[in-house]
Design a protein around this motif. Structure first.
Motif, short mmCIF file in Angstrom:
data_model
loop_
_atom_site.label_atom_id
_atom_site.label_comp_id
_atom_site.label_asym_id
_atom_site.label_seq_id
_atom_site.Cartn_x
_atom_site.Cartn_y
_atom_site.Cartn_z
N ALA A 183 0.83 -1.28 -0.06
CA ALA A 183 -0.20 0.18 0.03
C ALA A 183 1.01 1.28 0.01
CB ALA A 183 -0.60 -0.14 1.26
N GLN A 184 2.11 1.08 -0.14
CA GLN A 184 3.08 2.31 -0.01
C GLN A 184 3.14 3.20 -1.42
OE1 GLN A 184 4.73 3.39 2.93
NE2 GLN A 184 3.25 2.13 3.67
N SER A 185 3.42 4.18 -1.48
CA SER A 185 3.68 4.86 -2.33
C SER A 185 5.38 5.34 -2.59
CB SER A 185 2.83 6.32 -2.82
OG SER A 185 3.13 7.00 -3.73
N ALA A 186 5.96 4.97 -3.35
CA ALA A 186 7.40 5.14 -3.54
C ALA A 186 7.79 4.82 -5.03
CB ALA A 186 8.26 4.43 -2.52
N ASP A 187 9.17 5.44 -5.38
CA ASP A 187 9.52 4.98 -6.74
C ASP A 187 10.07 3.58 -6.89
OD1 ASP A 187 9.80 7.82 -7.62
OD2 ASP A 187 11.61 8.17 -6.74
N ALA A 188 10.47 3.03 -5.74
CA ALA A 188 10.62 1.44 -5.64
C ALA A 188 10.42 1.04 -4.21
CB ALA A 188 12.13 1.24 -5.93
N LEU A 189 9.82 -0.29 -4.33
CA LEU A 189 9.60 -0.97 -3.12
C LEU A 189 10.30 -2.43 -3.27
CD1 LEU A 189 5.59 -1.23 -3.55
CD2 LEU A 189 6.99 0.47 -2.22
N VAL A 190 11.15 -2.61 -2.21
CA VAL A 190 11.90 -3.67 -2.15
C VAL A 190 11.31 -5.13 -1.69
CG1 VAL A 190 14.21 -4.74 -0.91
CG2 VAL A 190 13.93 -2.43 -1.75
N ASN A 191 11.28 -6.18 -2.44
CA ASN A 191 10.83 -7.31 -2.08
C ASN A 191 11.88 -8.49 -1.31
OD1 ASN A 191 9.33 -10.15 -1.95
ND2 ASN A 191 10.05 -10.44 -3.87
N ALA A 192 11.40 -8.70 -0.24
CA ALA A 192 12.32 -9.74 0.60
C ALA A 192 12.14 -11.07 -0.12
CB ALA A 192 11.85 -9.72 2.00
N ALA A 193 13.17 -11.37 -1.19
CA ALA A 193 13.18 -12.31 -2.15
C ALA A 193 14.11 -13.70 -1.64
CB ALA A 193 13.60 -11.88 -3.50
N GLY A 194 13.66 -14.78 -2.15
CA GLY A 194 14.88 -15.82 -2.15
C GLY A 194 15.71 -15.65 -3.44
N THR A 195 16.43 -16.44 -3.36
CA THR A 195 17.38 -16.67 -4.74
C THR A 195 16.46 -16.97 -5.96
OG1 THR A 195 18.20 -18.76 -4.37
CG2 THR A 195 19.61 -16.94 -3.59
N ALA B 28 17.61 -10.51 -2.71
CA ALA B 28 17.75 -12.10 -2.35
C ALA B 28 18.45 -12.12 -1.14
CB ALA B 28 18.36 -12.88 -3.48
N ALA B 29 17.89 -11.79 0.23
CA ALA B 29 18.71 -12.14 1.36
C ALA B 29 18.62 -13.55 1.80
CB ALA B 29 18.07 -11.10 2.30
N MET B 30 17.92 -14.25 1.19
CA MET B 30 17.99 -15.89 1.60
C MET B 30 17.91 -16.74 0.39
SD MET B 30 13.99 -16.64 2.60
CE MET B 30 12.62 -16.39 1.32
N PRO B 31 18.53 -17.97 0.45
CA PRO B 31 18.74 -18.95 -0.57
C PRO B 31 17.44 -19.52 -0.75
CG PRO B 31 19.80 -19.72 1.31
CD PRO B 31 19.21 -18.49 1.72
N HIS B 32 17.03 -20.11 -1.86
CA HIS B 32 15.75 -21.11 -1.84
C HIS B 32 16.20 -22.29 -2.23
CE1 HIS B 32 11.97 -18.50 -2.78
NE2 HIS B 32 12.32 -18.79 -1.33
N TYR B 33 16.99 -23.01 -1.12
CA TYR B 33 17.47 -24.31 -1.29
C TYR B 33 18.06 -24.54 0.19
CZ TYR B 33 21.93 -21.73 -1.42
OH TYR B 33 22.82 -20.94 -1.26
N GLY B 34 18.40 -25.63 0.51
CA GLY B 34 18.57 -26.30 1.76
C GLY B 34 17.74 -25.78 2.82
#
Length: 179
Positions: free
Chosen positions: A12-24, A76-82
């Protein structure tokens, strides 16, 4: 650079960019990624997944689709494996890479969550301290407004306590007092 700790739904935020807490893998499942996916529409997940996988701590950029932003920066602060766990270093590097990419994209405003502190299992208070340190140490070229967002009351209270301050002007005043 203005820097605030805010509470709310990142989608719901308004900004030029939003960051997603992604996996690899860049597959958008639950938590922050799920909120952004629901707000943006399925096209966001399709574009993100097509750009993956990426290295741990790297970032990828997609359109923001139906969100009130131009870009989503997938960090990508977290891996998507292991076990999929974030580390202090992956959080530190992913945060710095997201800030740098926002600058490269000429973004003036950015909203980022506690990377690696949701499903990746990293302690929120410790993660918030790491993210806070990276933001405070960052010297932007274009970026003027950074909002560190927490969703729930409990998360917000934890992030505020961990960072100790809520605005950049408070950082400047504290730094001057320390000298």
């Amino acid at each position: 650079m203005e820097y605030d700790v805010v509470q709310g739904d990142i989608a719901a935020q308004s900004a030029d960019a939003l960051v997603n807490a992604a996996g690899t893998s860049l597959e958008m499942g639950s938590g922050v990624a799920g909120a952004l996916r629901r707000g943006a529409g399925e096209e966001l997940n399709e574009e993100a997944t097509a750009k993956g996988p990426i290295d741990l701590a790297a970032v990828a950029v997609t359109d923001a689709y139906d969100l009130d932003a131009e870009y989503v920066i997938h960090a990508a602060a977290m891996p998507h494996y292991g076990d999929g766990r974030a580390t202090e270093q992956s959080i530190r590097d992913a945060t710095r890479n997201a800030l740098e990419r926002a600058d490269e994209l000429d973004c003036r405003s950015l909203v980022l969550p506690a990377l690696g502190c949701g499903v990746a299992g990293f302690d929120l208070a410790v993660g918030a301290e790491i993210i806070d340190e990276v933001i405070r140490d960052y010297e932007p070229d274009v970026l003027e407004d950074v909002r560190f967002i927490a969703y729930s009351d409990e998360e917000y209270d934890t992030v505020r306590a961990a960072t100790g301050r809520t605005t950049q002007s408070e950082f400047a005043a504290a730094d001057e007092a320390d000298q």
